[in-house]
Scaffold this motif. Structure first.
Motif, PDB file in Angstrom:
ATOM      1  N   GLN B 296       0.844  -1.189   0.000  1.00 13.89           N
ATOM      2  CA  GLN B 296       0.000   0.000   0.000  1.00 13.89           C
ATOM      3  C   GLN B 296       0.879   1.238   0.000  1.00 13.89           C
ATOM      4  N   ARG B 297       0.251   2.390  -0.004  1.00  8.19           N
ATOM      5  CA  ARG B 297       0.960   3.655  -0.070  1.00  8.19           C
ATOM      6  C   ARG B 297       2.051   3.774   1.002  1.00  8.19           C
ATOM      7  N   ARG B 298       1.678   3.399   2.196  1.00  7.29           N
ATOM      8  CA  ARG B 298       2.579   3.556   3.336  1.00  7.29           C
ATOM      9  C   ARG B 298       3.874   2.759   3.142  1.00  7.29           C
ATOM     10  N   CYS B 299       3.755   1.613   2.436  1.00  3.99           N
ATOM     11  CA  CYS B 299       4.903   0.735   2.255  1.00  3.99           C
ATOM     12  C   CYS B 299       5.982   1.396   1.403  1.00  3.99           C
ATOM     13  N   GLU B 300       5.566   2.294   0.499  1.00  3.24           N
ATOM     14  CA  GLU B 300       6.547   2.966  -0.354  1.00  3.24           C
ATOM     15  C   GLU B 300       7.289   4.056   0.391  1.00  3.24           C
ATOM     16  N   GLN B 301       6.687   4.537   1.454  1.00  2.60           N
ATOM     17  CA  GLN B 301       7.248   5.719   2.114  1.00  2.60           C
ATOM     18  C   GLN B 301       7.980   5.389   3.399  1.00  2.60           C
ATOM     19  N   GLU B 302       7.467   4.438   4.133  1.00  3.18           N
ATOM     20  CA  GLU B 302       7.999   4.212   5.477  1.00  3.18           C
ATOM     21  C   GLU B 302       8.587   2.816   5.565  1.00  3.18           C
ATOM     22  N   ARG B 303       9.844   2.740   6.001  1.00  2.00           N
ATOM     23  CA  ARG B 303      10.467   1.426   6.117  1.00  2.00           C
ATOM     24  C   ARG B 303      10.021   0.777   7.417  1.00  2.00           C
ATOM     25  N   PRO B 304       9.391  -0.395   7.337  1.00  2.00           N
ATOM     26  CA  PRO B 304       8.902  -1.021   8.573  1.00  2.00           C
ATOM     27  C   PRO B 304      10.054  -1.552   9.418  1.00  2.00           C
ATOM     28  N   VAL B 305       9.924  -1.458  10.729  1.00  2.00           N
ATOM     29  CA  VAL B 305      10.935  -2.029  11.616  1.00  2.00           C
ATOM     30  C   VAL B 305      10.429  -3.369  12.131  1.00  2.00           C
ATOM     31  N   LEU B 306      11.370  -4.188  12.603  1.00  2.00           N
ATOM     32  CA  LEU B 306      10.965  -5.470  13.189  1.00  2.00           C
ATOM     33  C   LEU B 306      10.172  -5.181  14.459  1.00  2.00           C
ATOM     34  N   ARG B 307       8.975  -5.722  14.548  1.00  2.00           N
ATOM     35  CA  ARG B 307       8.195  -5.503  15.770  1.00  2.00           C
ATOM     36  C   ARG B 307       7.662  -6.844  16.251  1.00  2.00           C
ATOM     37  N   ASP B 308       7.429  -6.925  17.552  1.00  2.00           N
ATOM     38  CA  ASP B 308       6.963  -8.180  18.137  1.00  2.00           C
ATOM     39  C   ASP B 308       5.497  -8.378  17.833  1.00  2.00           C
ATOM     40  N   LEU B 309       5.174  -9.520  17.210  1.00  2.00           N
ATOM     41  CA  LEU B 309       3.772  -9.878  17.049  1.00  2.00           C
ATOM     42  C   LEU B 309       3.324 -10.650  18.276  1.00  2.00           C
ATOM     43  N   GLU B 310       4.187 -11.554  18.675  1.00  2.00           N
ATOM     44  CA  GLU B 310       3.988 -12.303  19.911  1.00  2.00           C
ATOM     45  C   GLU B 310       5.399 -12.560  20.424  1.00  2.00           C
ATOM     46  N   PRO B 311       5.594 -13.004  21.642  1.00  2.00           N
ATOM     47  CA  PRO B 311       6.956 -13.158  22.163  1.00  2.00           C
ATOM     48  C   PRO B 311       7.799 -14.059  21.249  1.00  2.00           C
ATOM     49  N   GLY B 312       8.958 -13.575  20.837  1.00  3.34           N
ATOM     50  CA  GLY B 312       9.864 -14.370  20.009  1.00  3.34           C
ATOM     51  C   GLY B 312       9.539 -14.328  18.531  1.00  3.34           C
ATOM     52  N   HIS B 313       8.430 -13.736  18.152  1.00  2.66           N
ATOM     53  CA  HIS B 313       8.051 -13.701  16.734  1.00  2.66           C
ATOM     54  C   HIS B 313       8.009 -12.242  16.276  1.00  2.66           C
ATOM     55  N   GLN B 314       9.008 -11.876  15.457  1.00  3.41           N
ATOM     56  CA  GLN B 314       9.100 -10.494  15.023  1.00  3.41           C
ATOM     57  C   GLN B 314       8.901 -10.401  13.521  1.00  3.41           C
ATOM     58  N   VAL B 315       8.213  -9.367  13.094  1.00  4.69           N
ATOM     59  CA  VAL B 315       7.931  -9.177  11.675  1.00  4.69           C
ATOM     60  C   VAL B 315       8.183  -7.724  11.312  1.00  4.69           C
ATOM     61  N   ALA B 316       8.775  -7.502  10.140  1.00  7.17           N
ATOM     62  CA  ALA B 316       8.952  -6.141   9.653  1.00  7.17           C
ATOM     63  C   ALA B 316       7.935  -5.904   8.544  1.00  7.17           C
ATOM     64  N   CYS B 317       6.666  -5.685   8.948  1.00  7.48           N
ATOM     65  CA  CYS B 317       5.617  -5.418   7.961  1.00  7.48           C
ATOM     66  C   CYS B 317       4.568  -4.545   8.634  1.00  7.48           C
ATOM     67  N   HIS B 318       4.138  -3.494   7.924  1.00  9.91           N
ATOM     68  CA  HIS B 318       3.146  -2.594   8.506  1.00  9.91           C
ATOM     69  C   HIS B 318       1.795  -3.283   8.670  1.00  9.91           C
ATOM     70  N   PHE B 319       1.517  -4.244   7.776  1.00  9.16           N
ATOM     71  CA  PHE B 319       0.152  -4.759   7.709  1.00  9.16           C
ATOM     72  C   PHE B 319       0.066  -6.249   8.011  1.00  9.16           C
ATOM     73  N   ALA B 320       1.003  -6.761   8.799  1.00  6.22           N
ATOM     74  CA  ALA B 320       1.048  -8.202   9.049  1.00  6.22           C
ATOM     75  C   ALA B 320      -0.301  -8.736   9.537  1.00  6.22           C
ATOM     76  N   GLU B 321      -0.929  -8.050  10.481  1.00  3.34           N
ATOM     77  CA  GLU B 321      -2.192  -8.545  11.044  1.00  3.34           C
ATOM     78  C   GLU B 321      -3.289  -8.572   9.979  1.00  3.34           C
ATOM     79  N   GLU B 322      -3.389  -7.483   9.208  1.00  5.30           N
ATOM     80  CA  GLU B 322      -4.429  -7.401   8.176  1.00  5.30           C
ATOM     81  C   GLU B 322      -4.251  -8.499   7.135  1.00  5.30           C
ATOM     82  N   ILE B 323      -2.982  -8.746   6.758  1.00  8.66           N
ATOM     83  CA  ILE B 323      -2.726  -9.760   5.738  1.00  8.66           C
ATOM     84  C   ILE B 323      -3.148 -11.134   6.241  1.00  8.66           C
ATOM     85  N   ALA B 324      -2.833 -11.413   7.510  1.00  9.93           N
ATOM     86  CA  ALA B 324      -3.209 -12.704   8.089  1.00  9.93           C
ATOM     87  C   ALA B 324      -4.722 -12.874   8.042  1.00  9.93           C
ATOM     88  N   VAL B 325      -5.442 -11.819   8.368  1.00 15.25           N
ATOM     89  CA  VAL B 325      -6.904 -11.891   8.366  1.00 15.25           C
ATOM     90  C   VAL B 325      -7.420 -12.124   6.945  1.00 15.25           C
TER      91      VAL B 325
END
Lengths: 304, 337
Positions: B296-325
């Motif tokens: 999406q638009r945001r992906c072109e502008q902002e570099r995602p950082v690794l963030r914790d989704l759950e303990p020990g599981h890190q993802v560098a994606c702005h929309f990880a939750e939405e994509i899973a859904v």
């Protein structure tokens, strides 16, 4: 086929006495190569002639005892007393050829040796240190490569005078940049390989990294070039003495000069051109065949 | 414990005949964080050219670091110079991909294996020979191999020699850069199992670099997925394979064939479009947005950082939750990957 090689490998491993280093394998391949046998025989033949010249030569090569038989229109060819005939100075051609092997082989081997050792030194320094040292040495070799070797030979002779040393220097110097470049480039190639990275990561010191790992694996192309260039060196040395750069003493027998002296007598005494010419040809062929065998033995692509 | 913080390796692009000008940089590694606890294995996966091998080399300081720190236990490898570095390298050893290029063809096996021992004077006198035999035993080679030369061995045997050499330095961390990808499949399992056994016996820590997801899954405790010089997802091995979150990981896993035609037919395939962008000129924002189906638009502008989704599981994606859904919505439940 792979099953067979796997089995052969396993069999080899079971025999504890036959560790096959690359050098030993290369030597084995050389010995089995007919090119090497023919080339080697020729080389050994001429080397023996050069070494035992005083015993083999029927006459003193400088003696012109038969000068009275020389006429401007006829020079005696092969006969029972003089197998290869007489030369234009009334000397025994065979004896001169036999002694000439000394000078010709010596000049060829010496000049190539000097060129290869000096070239290897510069190549080693360039390849080992890299950076600005490498750039400097490579620009210097570029300059040497740009000078025509004949011009260089003539200038050397002009500076130090007509002598065999002049020929040695003149043949050696153009070889330096060739060997320097060759060693440097194969060292650069080897340095990229994983076993060098591995030695670095083990913590091997720089000197032993270069001397134990990089250099031993970079020498094969040098060896090949050296054995092939020997024939060129002998021909070049003959060519330079043909042009009159050799010893100022005309009595010293040397194949290239013997050939040069007879150009104007070709129709009178063709044997004086044929014998030294054939001697140069066969010697060069011998070194070339042997060099080719060395190349085949060391070429990783031809290795089983 | 190995800790890598904000590791960057940029290779300058030089131009010019006499005076080299730097006209740009290949950002081979561009901000990588890794943590490997002692005696565990981290699998680093990614496609060719993503910089995973460079990470391995950078940890050993075989390539110059542009920025970042590498700390192993209490030793800051990234701060060492010259002699200190040379001595410290013993603690981290490497196993290479190509078992043909990684052994000096002019050294026999004994000489190859004793080199680390002699360099660091770990043993002296008769104990050196004793140690060679021990090492040959532990990698499963006959003792008679010591006097042999590398070309007399098969690929798998050579890889064992490489492992013995790495062990000879008595390291704590082993970086295995594609250790089995040059080997036959039947030999791969042997070598991987050997590595696992050695880890158990010696308490080794592994960084396993590979593009082979099955190999990594088999041996790793944690898996990190790399894309164009950065880590996009890291998770415990089982979690990563069963519950991937980053769209790149999804695409990678969906490319692994399943040996069951029914499952294979019903799978949700994600085929990546285009090639890996050039690391000399990486895309803005999220590195993956040029090939991502969910960009999406945001992906072109902002570099995602690794963030914790759950303990020990890190993802560098702005929309990880939405994509899973959205995936579970379209597939109506479990995603078979």
């Amino acid at each position: 086929m792979s099953v067979l090689t796997r089995r052969q490998r396993a069999d080899q491993l079971d025999d504890p006495d036959v560790a096959n280093s690359l050098t030993r394998e290369a030597w084995r391949r050389i010995r089995q190569n007919p090119l090497a046998i023919v080339g080697g025989t020729i080389i050994v033949f001429f080397v023996l002639i050069a070494v035992f010249a005083p015993m083999l030569a029927p006459f003193n090569p400088r003696s012109n005892a038969w000068f009275d038989q020389i006429r401007p229109t006829s020079i005696p060819g092969p006969s029972r007393d003089h197998w290869f005939g007489l030369d234009e100075g009334g000397r025994d051609e065979l004896s001169r050829l036999i002694f000439g092997a000394r000078a010709s082989l010596m000049i060829g081997v010496l000049s190539l040796g000097i060129g290869a050792v000096a070239g290897a030194f510069f190549g080693l320094v360039a390849g080992a240190f890299g950076g600005w040292v490498d750039s400097l040495i490579m620009r210097l070799t570029d300059i040497l490569l740009a000078v025509p070797s004949l011009l260089l030979a003539l200038s050397v002779a002009a500076v130090i005078g007509q002598s065999q040393t002049a020929i040695v220097v003149a043949v050696a110097v153009p070889n330096i940049p060739l060997f320097a470049r060759m060693l440097r480039s194969s060292m650069l190639g080897e340095r990229q390989k994983d076993y060098v990275t591995s030695a670095t990561s083990v913590g091997v010191r720089r000197r032993s990294l270069v001397m134990r790992h990089v250099v031993p694996n970079s020498l094969a192309p040098m060896l090949v070039q050296a054995s092939l260039a020997l024939s060129t060196a002998i021909i070049d040395a003959a060519a330079l003495s043909f042009l009159g750069l050799g010893s100022a003493d005309p009595g010293v027998p040397e194949w290239g000069r013997m050939l040069a002296n007879t150009t104007r007598l070709l129709n009178v005494a063709p044997h004086l051109a044929i014998f030294p010419g054939v001697a140069i040809l066969i010697t060069a062929l011998g070194f070339n065949l042997f060099g080719e065998a060395v190349r085949e033995a060391l070429d990783p692509k031809l290795r089983r | 414990m190995l800790q890598v913080r904000n590791l960057q390796v940029h290779f300058p692009i030089k131009k010019g005949l006499v005076f080299d000008r730097t006209v740009g940089a290949v950002r081979a590694v561009d901000g990588v964080d890794l943590t490997i606890p002692r005696s565990t294995t981290l699998g680093l996966v990614g496609e060719s050219g993503c910089g995973k091998s460079t990470v391995g080399k950078a940890i050993l300081r075989l390539v110059p670091l542009t920025a970042g720190t590498v700390t192993f236990d209490n030793l800051e490898l990234s701060a060492l110079q010259n002699e200190e570095l040379r001595k410290a390298r013993r603690h981290v050893q490497m196993i290479f991909q190509d078992p043909y290029a990684s052994l000096n063809p002019r050294q026999n096996v004994e000489s190859i294996i004793t080199e680390p021992i002699r360099t660091h004077q770990l043993r002296t006198g008769a104990a050196v020979h004793q140690r060679v035999n021990e090492l040959l035993d532990s990698v499963g080679l006959p003792r008679g191999a010591a006097s042999r030369y590398p070309h007399e061995f098969s690929g798998g045997q050579r890889q064992r020699i490489g492992i013995a050499r790495a062990l000879a330095a008595e390291p704590d961390l082993i970086i295995a850069d594609e250790p089995v990808s040059a080997l036959d499949v039947s030999i791969q399992a042997q070598v991987i199992n050997l590595l696992a056994d050695l880890q158990e016996q010696l308490g080794l820590t592994y960084l396993l670099i590979s593009h082979d997801l099955a190999v990594v899954r088999h041996i790793s405790d944690t898996v990190a997925v790399m894309y164009l010089g950065a880590i996009v997802e890291t998770a415990p091995a089982e979690t990563l394979y069963t519950n991937p979150q980053h769209p790149y990981t999804l695409a990678l896993l969906s490319a692994v064939p399943v040996p069951d035609p029914v499952v294979e037919d019903s799978r949700h395939r994600m085929v990546l479009q285009g090639d890996l962008p050039s690391p000399a000129n990486p895309p803005s924002g999220c590195r993956f947005h040029t090939r991502c189906a969910y960009a999406q638009r945001r992906c072109e502008q902002e570099r995602p950082v690794l963030r914790d989704l759950e303990p020990g599981h890190q993802v560098a994606c702005h929309f990880a939750e939405e994509i899973a859904v959205s995936i579970s919505a379209t597939r109506g439940g479990d995603v078979v990957l």
